[in-house]
Design a protein around this motif. Structure first.
Motif, PDB file in Angstrom:
ATOM      1  N   GLU A  13      -3.982   7.048  -8.029  1.00 58.92           N
ATOM      2  CA  GLU A  13      -3.667   6.479  -6.524  1.00 58.92           C
ATOM      3  C   GLU A  13      -3.367   7.271  -5.330  1.00 58.92           C
ATOM      4  O   GLU A  13      -3.570   6.842  -4.233  1.00 58.92           O
ATOM      5  CB  GLU A  13      -2.089   5.925  -6.991  1.00 58.92           C
ATOM      6  CG  GLU A  13      -1.533   5.215  -5.826  1.00 58.92           C
ATOM      7  CD  GLU A  13      -0.246   4.581  -6.119  1.00 58.92           C
ATOM      8  OE1 GLU A  13       0.078   3.408  -5.860  1.00 58.92           O
ATOM      9  OE2 GLU A  13       0.563   5.279  -6.844  1.00 58.92           O
ATOM     10  N   PHE A  16      -5.708   7.015  -2.188  1.00 58.60           N
ATOM     11  CA  PHE A  16      -5.697   5.854  -1.498  1.00 58.60           C
ATOM     12  C   PHE A  16      -4.498   5.926  -0.574  1.00 58.60           C
ATOM     13  O   PHE A  16      -4.652   5.444   0.590  1.00 58.60           O
ATOM     14  CB  PHE A  16      -5.510   4.505  -2.632  1.00 58.60           C
ATOM     15  CG  PHE A  16      -6.730   4.556  -3.446  1.00 58.60           C
ATOM     16  CD1 PHE A  16      -7.863   3.589  -2.755  1.00 58.60           C
ATOM     17  CD2 PHE A  16      -6.934   4.716  -4.601  1.00 58.60           C
ATOM     18  CE1 PHE A  16      -8.968   3.402  -3.534  1.00 58.60           C
ATOM     19  CE2 PHE A  16      -7.941   4.529  -5.263  1.00 58.60           C
ATOM     20  CZ  PHE A  16      -9.033   3.744  -4.732  1.00 58.60           C
ATOM     21  N   ALA A  40     -11.977  -4.278  -4.391  1.00 61.06           N
ATOM     22  CA  ALA A  40     -10.671  -3.989  -3.982  1.00 61.06           C
ATOM     23  C   ALA A  40     -10.583  -3.894  -2.493  1.00 61.06           C
ATOM     24  O   ALA A  40     -10.464  -2.808  -2.019  1.00 61.06           O
ATOM     25  CB  ALA A  40      -9.651  -2.903  -4.901  1.00 61.06           C
ATOM     26  N   SER A  43      -7.060  -1.791  -0.977  1.00 60.10           N
ATOM     27  CA  SER A  43      -6.682  -0.869  -1.653  1.00 60.10           C
ATOM     28  C   SER A  43      -5.944   0.263  -0.690  1.00 60.10           C
ATOM     29  O   SER A  43      -5.288   1.284  -0.975  1.00 60.10           O
ATOM     30  CB  SER A  43      -7.871  -0.092  -2.339  1.00 60.10           C
ATOM     31  OG  SER A  43      -8.905   0.046  -1.753  1.00 60.10           O
ATOM     32  N   TYR A  57      -2.531  -0.342  -3.157  1.00 67.98           N
ATOM     33  CA  TYR A  57      -3.291   0.756  -3.711  1.00 67.98           C
ATOM     34  C   TYR A  57      -3.509   0.633  -5.032  1.00 67.98           C
ATOM     35  O   TYR A  57      -4.641   1.173  -5.509  1.00 67.98           O
ATOM     36  CB  TYR A  57      -2.128   2.018  -3.553  1.00 67.98           C
ATOM     37  CG  TYR A  57      -1.637   2.373  -2.191  1.00 67.98           C
ATOM     38  CD1 TYR A  57      -2.536   2.474  -1.276  1.00 67.98           C
ATOM     39  CD2 TYR A  57      -0.257   2.610  -1.970  1.00 67.98           C
ATOM     40  CE1 TYR A  57      -1.995   2.968   0.118  1.00 67.98           C
ATOM     41  CE2 TYR A  57       0.053   2.968  -0.736  1.00 67.98           C
ATOM     42  CZ  TYR A  57      -0.916   3.212   0.398  1.00 67.98           C
ATOM     43  OH  TYR A  57      -0.421   3.613   1.357  1.00 67.98           O
ATOM     44  N   THR A  59      -4.810  -1.927  -6.758  1.00 66.93           N
ATOM     45  CA  THR A  59      -6.128  -2.480  -7.036  1.00 66.93           C
ATOM     46  C   THR A  59      -7.356  -1.417  -7.089  1.00 66.93           C
ATOM     47  O   THR A  59      -8.217  -1.656  -7.774  1.00 66.93           O
ATOM     48  CB  THR A  59      -6.274  -3.644  -5.551  1.00 66.93           C
ATOM     49  OG1 THR A  59      -6.391  -2.838  -4.486  1.00 66.93           O
ATOM     50  CG2 THR A  59      -5.362  -4.549  -6.046  1.00 66.93           C
ATOM     51  N   GLY A  60      -7.078  -0.413  -6.245  1.00 61.55           N
ATOM     52  CA  GLY A  60      -8.167   0.604  -6.176  1.00 61.55           C
ATOM     53  C   GLY A  60      -8.061   1.385  -7.496  1.00 61.55           C
ATOM     54  O   GLY A  60      -9.217   1.797  -7.996  1.00 61.55           O
ATOM     55  N   TYR A  76     -14.486  -0.482  -3.097  1.00 66.33           N
ATOM     56  CA  TYR A  76     -12.886  -0.454  -2.788  1.00 66.33           C
ATOM     57  C   TYR A  76     -12.849   0.151  -1.424  1.00 66.33           C
ATOM     58  O   TYR A  76     -13.841   0.891  -0.767  1.00 66.33           O
ATOM     59  CB  TYR A  76     -12.134   0.022  -3.568  1.00 66.33           C
ATOM     60  CG  TYR A  76     -12.544   1.437  -4.261  1.00 66.33           C
ATOM     61  CD1 TYR A  76     -12.363   2.568  -3.346  1.00 66.33           C
ATOM     62  CD2 TYR A  76     -13.142   1.642  -5.513  1.00 66.33           C
ATOM     63  CE1 TYR A  76     -12.798   3.814  -3.859  1.00 66.33           C
ATOM     64  CE2 TYR A  76     -13.718   2.904  -5.917  1.00 66.33           C
ATOM     65  CZ  TYR A  76     -13.556   3.932  -5.159  1.00 66.33           C
ATOM     66  OH  TYR A  76     -14.006   5.365  -5.558  1.00 66.33           O
TER      67      TYR A  76
END
Length: 221
Positions: A13, A16, A40, A43, A57, A59-60, A76
């Motif tokens: 994460e 992102f 994404a 993201s 975030y 989703t990334g 993304y």
């Protein structure tokens, strides 16, 4: 399926959150070997009609892990360029997704999003009321079965987030590439790994099983 600790997921994460990627165009494409594209577009933070929108975030994170584990194609967002790839009429993100699909024979799009934990259901499968899947619900019914088998029971179709707006990623891909395209809204409560990673892994396992199903049926999608 590989399991990830909270620390592992936080490391996915972090780029992102910091918008710290080695590209300048604002999104990243990871090529794969199976004809499914996971997207994404939220993201990182977005700007829609001059208003800041909450980033999604994780989703990334899901998109990257799905690529790593299945070698699916992935796109993304990596930088907020004062845009919203799931809303703006003109978008380099969507243009590159169209090129990727057409150049590599990709046959299915899964566009990932997160909805508020205050929603009373856990997943909303957006099909534009059937249009973006050519009114063929067979694969959607299978997706619901997969979610149920992984302890995610409150699954709706086109409840709120239909993906029907003409400039969503899913509608744009359906219109331009003529492939089934779904917008998948996942409740934050399932992805909040600060409270434990169990539900996050239920979501990840469901998506993995669905993609594996797609590439197996009838000799391919």
């Amino acid at each position: 399926m590989k399991l990830y600790s909270k620390n592992d997921l936080e490391q996915f994460e972090k780029p992102f959150v910091e918008e710290n990627f080695n590209n300048t165009i604002g999104h990243e494409i990871l090529e794969g070997s199976i004809p499914v594209l996971v997207s994404a577009p939220h993201s990182v933070p977005q700007l829609r009609e001059g208003k800041y929108k909450q980033p999604e975030y994780r989703t990334g994170v899901l998109a990257q892990i799905l690529h790593n584990q299945l070698d699916c194609y992935t796109i993304y967002k990596t930088k907020n360029n004062n845009d919203d790839a799931n809303y703006d009429p003109v978008s380099s993100y969507k243009n590159d997704a169209i090129k990727l699909i057409n150049n590599h024979g990709i046959k299915y799009l899964i566009d990932l999003h997160i909805m508020s934990q205050n929603r009373e259901f856990h997943v909303d499968i957006g099909t534009a009321r059937g249009r973006n899947i050519n009114n063929d619900y067979k694969n959607i019914e299978k997706l619901i079965q997969i979610f149920h088998s992984n302890n995610i029971y409150q699954v709706e179709i086109d409840r709120i987030f239909t993906g029907a707006y003409p400039h969503t990623v899913s509608s744009t891909i359906w219109k331009n590439c003529h492939i089934p395209a779904i917008q998948l809204e996942i409740n934050w409560v399932l992805l909040d790994f600060d409270k434990g990673t169990r539900s996050f892994h239920f979501v990840l396992k469901s998506l993995m099983e669905y993609i594996e199903y797609l590439i197996q049926i009838d000799g391919g999608i």
